[in-house]
Structure formats: C-alpha cells, structure tokens
Enzyme design. Structure first.
Site, mmCIF file in Angstrom:
data_model
loop_
_atom_site.group_PDB
_atom_site.id
_atom_site.type_symbol
_atom_site.label_atom_id
_atom_site.label_comp_id
_atom_site.label_asym_id
_atom_site.label_seq_id
_atom_site.Cartn_x
_atom_site.Cartn_y
_atom_site.Cartn_z
ATOM 1 N N ASP A 60 -10.195 3.458 -3.597
ATOM 2 C CA ASP A 60 -11.071 2.394 -2.908
ATOM 3 C C ASP A 60 -12.497 2.373 -3.677
ATOM 4 O OD1 ASP A 60 -8.821 2.162 -1.663
ATOM 5 O OD2 ASP A 60 -9.861 1.991 0.492
ATOM 6 N N ASP A 88 0.825 -1.313 -0.170
ATOM 7 C CA ASP A 88 -0.148 -0.119 -0.124
ATOM 8 C C ASP A 88 0.963 1.083 -0.070
ATOM 9 O OD1 ASP A 88 -2.378 1.596 0.058
ATOM 10 O OD2 ASP A 88 -3.052 0.027 1.540
HETATM 11 C C1 GAL Z 1 -6.124 1.485 1.189
HETATM 12 C C2 GAL Z 1 -6.309 0.201 0.103
HETATM 13 C C3 GAL Z 1 -7.340 -0.601 0.558
HETATM 14 C C4 GAL Z 1 -6.933 -1.133 1.776
HETATM 15 C C5 GAL Z 1 -6.821 -0.071 2.731
HETATM 16 C C6 GAL Z 1 -6.212 -0.763 4.142
HETATM 17 O O1 GAL Z 1 -5.261 2.272 0.977
HETATM 18 O O2 GAL Z 1 -6.594 0.888 -0.934
HETATM 19 O O3 GAL Z 1 -7.379 -1.522 -0.449
HETATM 20 O O4 GAL Z 1 -5.776 -2.031 1.687
HETATM 21 O O5 GAL Z 1 -5.794 0.948 2.526
HETATM 22 O O6 GAL Z 1 -6.071 0.347 4.948
#
Ligand code: GAL
Length: 547
Positions: free
Chosen positions: A238, A173
């Site tokens: 997301d 991430d």
């Molecule tokens: C976001 C990511 C998500 C999930 C989330 C966890 O940055 O896009 O898919 O992994 O973090 O906090």
C-alpha cells in the site's frame, strides 16, 4: 531451428528475413484500451465507506471537472460488506449503510448505488478478497474486525452477483488468500474463469483488478492465467498506511519516498501492453503529506508509467491546485496514450539523476521524465539517440505541465531539476531507422502480401533479431478482421511467455501495428521471438520491426 542452420544458409536467411527501413512505411498503430481512471474509497475512508460517502464522491467527480477530464470509475473498497450471507450463500449487506436512493428501491440492494453512479454517467467498482477472510481480520481497520468477507467458495456466485448489481469493475484483494497460503496464480485464474462465466451469462464485462501486492510476480502470470486475463495487477504494497482506530484521516501522511517506492516496484514494461497494466496503487495526490511540487511529480510518475489513475483523496476537500494537478490534459494524454506502453529508464547520468521515456502514438513522439531523486538540484540531459529518435534532425521539446514550447534541439536537451522533483516533457522528432523481420517459417523473402496465420498448434519464430536497446520497443504488424481481440503468446529468448491481445485491425484484411516492449540481448543478432496461438484463430502476423 536457428542452431541447426549452416553458416551459408544462415546468411541467406538473414538476407531474406531482415530489412532495414530508413523510412517507415508503417501500418497504423492500433489503439489499445487505456489504463482506468477514477476514484477509490480506501485511502481516505477506510472501512467507513457507505452509500452517503460514495454519493458525495461521485457527485464531486461529476461536478469538479474530473469526469470531463476522463475519470470515470467510482470504486468501493473494503468495508462495504461485513461478511454476512443468507442460507443460499448470497451476500447480505447492511441495509442502513446501503439504503434506497431512488423511489421503489429496496434497502440493502447494492444495485441502488450502482444506479446512482451510472445516473451520473460514471462507472461503478466493487471489492472482494480471493480468500475466505478479507483484510479486516488481518490489517488494523477503523471499525471492528469482521471475518468471512472473502469470496473463496463462492467465486461464481459472487461475481455473478456483482454483475447483476451492475458493477463494471472488481478489485480482488489477497489478505485471506495470503493467510491460507494459497497460490495466487491458481486462485486468480479461478476468479478470472468465474468472471468469464459471468460475462457469458449476463453479457456484462467486469474489469478485473488483481491486488496481491506483487507477491509471486503477477506481471508474469496475470496477463495469461489459464487462457483468461486480468486487466490490471498491483505490483507492490500500500502507498500509504491505513487509518487505524484512534487516528484521524488528517493524521496520516503520505510521503514522496513511498510514492517513489511504488513507482519503482511497478516497472515491468514487458508485461504492460495491449491493454494490460501494472498498477502502482491508488494515488495520494490531495491527501495530507505531499507538497504541491511532490504531488505534481507523483502525477508525472504515474502518467509516464501509464498506470491506473485511481485517486484516493476525499474529493469534496480537494484544493484547486490538486484538482489542476489531477486534470492537466497533456499529462493525462501521456498516461492514456493509445500505445498503452510503460516508460523505460533510458539513462542515469549520475546517481539519483534519471531519464525515463515512454513512446507515444504520434510517430516520433516521446514523453520524457527527468527525475532527480537526490538531495540537491541536478542538471539532467536527455539524448535523442537514447530515445530512438533520429540524430539527424532537431527535436521539438515542450513542457508537459505548462504546454510551453521550449524550442528545437539538435541532439539533446538539458534541464536543472530541483531535488526530489521531476520535469515532464514531450519530445517530437523523427523515428530512427528500424529493421523489419519476417517469420522464419516463410523460408524465403515474403512475396507481396504473403503472411502466415497463427492457427492451433502453430508457432511463428523470428530469429537473429538484433536490438540497439536492452529494453526494446517491438512493433508487430498483423491483421485481425474480427470485432474482438485475437490472442497470441510471445516468448522472447525462452523466457516466460506474455499473452498479447491483438485488437481488430478493420475489415478487408487491413493491417495494423501493435507495440510491445521486451528485454533483449544487444550486440549481435541474437534474439529469438516465438509467437504461439492461444485461442483459435490467432492473429495473422506479417512482420516485426525494431531499432
Ligand atoms: C489492502 C490493499 C489496499 C486496500 C486494503 C483494504 O490489501 O492493498 O489497497 O484494498 O487492503 O483492507
């Protein structure tokens, strides 16, 4: 070189280097690795994920038919680690959340859950961040905010640890990287090198998933970061807002509007080839918010896009309808097709009414999506010409969801598509004629069997290439006798290069074809495709062909 050629010489060159092939005497299409299929913990469990949650979900995949349909990864997302390290910098996890599962196992050993997942015949995925902090300090989460859940400063150590635990997949991430204003192309290149280092030591390959929400256009650099490659990269934010404290899973509603947004942001067909994939995000089929019809349309969009199919629902509560949506074998065949290509929008007969098509491995076959984004039902027509199928013969059309044969059609097929819905079809006809081009460096028509190998410092150019389509499918005929892929970079019309992995074609100099897609100039033979080697030796290129 093309600019310095005199007209007469140019005509001779064109004559020698381009041949129209009405009937294709084609080498076999070489299969490329398909996009991953599996489950991920984030959408439904946020940072409450633990051993029990993962065991329950893995058991469900093994028992409910998803594993049999091809779903194989069980991916643990944020929340598995609270940021602790020991004096040597090794990751320390909460022993209560990750207890022993089988006899003789140690508390707090992530290898326990990996062995459990592997024991079911499934694969295991893990998660970290490219920065020092992870997302917990940035986004709202269910639990308390815990800093230092990123791998910055520990790349080699952490990825080696993931491989030693036995994980097969890692999602990285960008919350910490973003917070520190780091350059994603540089950080992810470092991570790719750490993953390659890990593989060299352990012999274990970690499938590498980049998650930086499309920032700095990862589709332009992820397939080629310092000679190493990511397998999949997220193209947008997301798909559904996270669960936050004070809300329940059931309160969160996925929406078809966001599904469409993620699909649109994922469309970079020039980067999706030879086993590398644009990732439109985890799916929301089976989560609250979508109607059954919208769930099917969502699945149709991911399948025709050839996107990773990572289900974000709680699989222990999946309805029979959603399970059927996720496991339809014909729809999965579209997603997993071994050409590994993305769909392209081939027509937009009216605002909001669109035709998308994806070439499939069977010669003359396409997956076709008739998408109605408008608020009222609309008739959408697909013309065979727009698909690159021969106009001369009729085309067999089949509904991908029901398998129903819809008949044979002479030049087009039309259907009325309900508002906010999509129709997914197979169209099987004959390929339109293609023109073959040979490397300029041959200077004359190639003698039978004459080829040019890409060696170090070598570039092979295909010039004066004509294309009927603004985004063209290019078939590359090549030889690679090795057991693993050889690599070359392709620059089309001087644009940013994309790194292509050429899989093994078989021994004894067997040839094969690999298909890629690229934006091209239409109207005249104007395009230049320049291949250069990355890694020695490169593939032996013979010709390219396109319509
Ligand atoms: C976001 C990511 C998500 C999930 C989330 C966890 O940055 O896009 O898919 O992994 O973090 O906090």
């Amino acid at each position: 070189m093309a600019n310095s050629i005199k007209p007469a010489a140019l005509a001779a060159l064109l004559l020698c280097c381009a041949f129209t092939l009405a009937v294709q005497a084609q080498a076999a299409a070489i299969p490329v690795p398909p996009p991953p299929m599996g489950w991920s913990s984030w959408n439904s469990f946020s940072n409450t994920v633990d051993s029990q949650v993962v065991m329950n979900q893995a058991k469900a995949v093994a028992a409910n038919g998803m594993q049999k349909a091809g779903y194989q990864y069980i991916n643990i997302d944020e929340g598995w680690w609270l940021g602790q390290r020991d004096a040597e910098g090794n990751i320390v996890v909460d022993a209560k959340a990750w207890p022993p599962i089988a006899e003789g196992e140690q508390p707090g050993d992530m290898g326990n859950i990996v062995r459990y997942i592997h024991g079911l015949g499934l694969k295991a995925g893990i998660y970290t961040d490219a920065g020092a902090d992870g997302c917990s300090t940035v986004g709202p989460d269910l639990g308390p905010s815990y800093p230092r859940t990123g791998s910055e400063g520990h790349y080699e150590q952490d990825f080696l640890q993931f491989a030693k635990w036995g994980f097969d997949y890692v999602k990285v991430d960008w919350c910490g990287g973003d917070k520190e204003n780091l350059d994603p192309a540089i950080q992810y290149a470092e991570i790719a090198r750490a993953i390659a280092h890990t593989e060299a030591i352990t012999g274990h390959r970690l499938y590498f998933s980049i998650c930086n929400w499309g920032k700095h256009s990862p589709w332009t650099w992820a397939p080629n970061i310092g000679g190493v490659t990511a397998d999949v990269w997220r193209t947008g934010g997301d798909i559904v807002a996270p669960i936050v404290a004070g809300t329940k899973n059931a309160d969160r509603k996925a929406s078809f509007k966001e599904v469409l947004r993620e699909f649109d942001q994922a469309q970079h067909p020039e980067a999706q080839h030879s086993g590398f994939y644009n990732d439109p995000d985890m799916m929301v089929v089976g989560m609250p918010g979508l109607t059954n019809q919208e769930s099917r349309a969502h699945m149709s969009l991911w399948a025709i896009s050839g996107g990773p199919l990572l289900v974000g629902a709680d699989l222990t509560r999946l309805s029979a309808t959603d399970l059927a949506t996720l496991t339809n074998p014909d729809v999965l065949r579209i997603d997993q097709d071994s050409l590994g290509l993305q769909c392209v929008k081939v027509a937009e007969p009216a605002a909001g009414l669109e035709v998308w098509a994806k070439p499939l491995t069977t010669i003359g076959e396409r997956a076709v999506l008739l998408l109605n984004r408008s608020a009222s039902p609309g008739a959408i027509s697909v013309a065979w010409r727009d698909l690159g199928l021969s106009d001369g013969s009729s085309v067999t059309v089949r509904d991908a969801w029901t398998g129903k044969d819809l008949g044979e059609f002479a030049s087009a097929y039309s259907a009325t598509v309900p508002a906010g819905d999509a129709v997914l079809l197979f169209a099987l006809g004959s390929e339109g004629a293609t023109t073959a081009y040979f490397p300029e460096q041959l200077k004359a028509a190639p003698a039978s069997g004459q080829t040019l190998a890409l060696g170090r410092d070598k570039q092979l150019t295909f010039a004066h290439v004509a294309s009927r389509f603004p985004i063209a499918r290019i078939r590359i005929t090549y030889t690679n006798p090795d057991k693993t892929a050889r690599f070359a970079e392709l620059r089309v019309n001087g644009r940013i290069a994309t790194r292509i992995a050429f899989p093994q074609t078989g021994g004894d100099g067997a040839t094969g074809t690999l298909s890629i897609e690229s934006p091209m100039e239409t109207g005249g033979a104007k395009n230049i495709l320049a291949f250069s080697v990355s890694g020695d030796p490169g593939p032996v290129l013979q010709s390219i062909s396109l319509q």
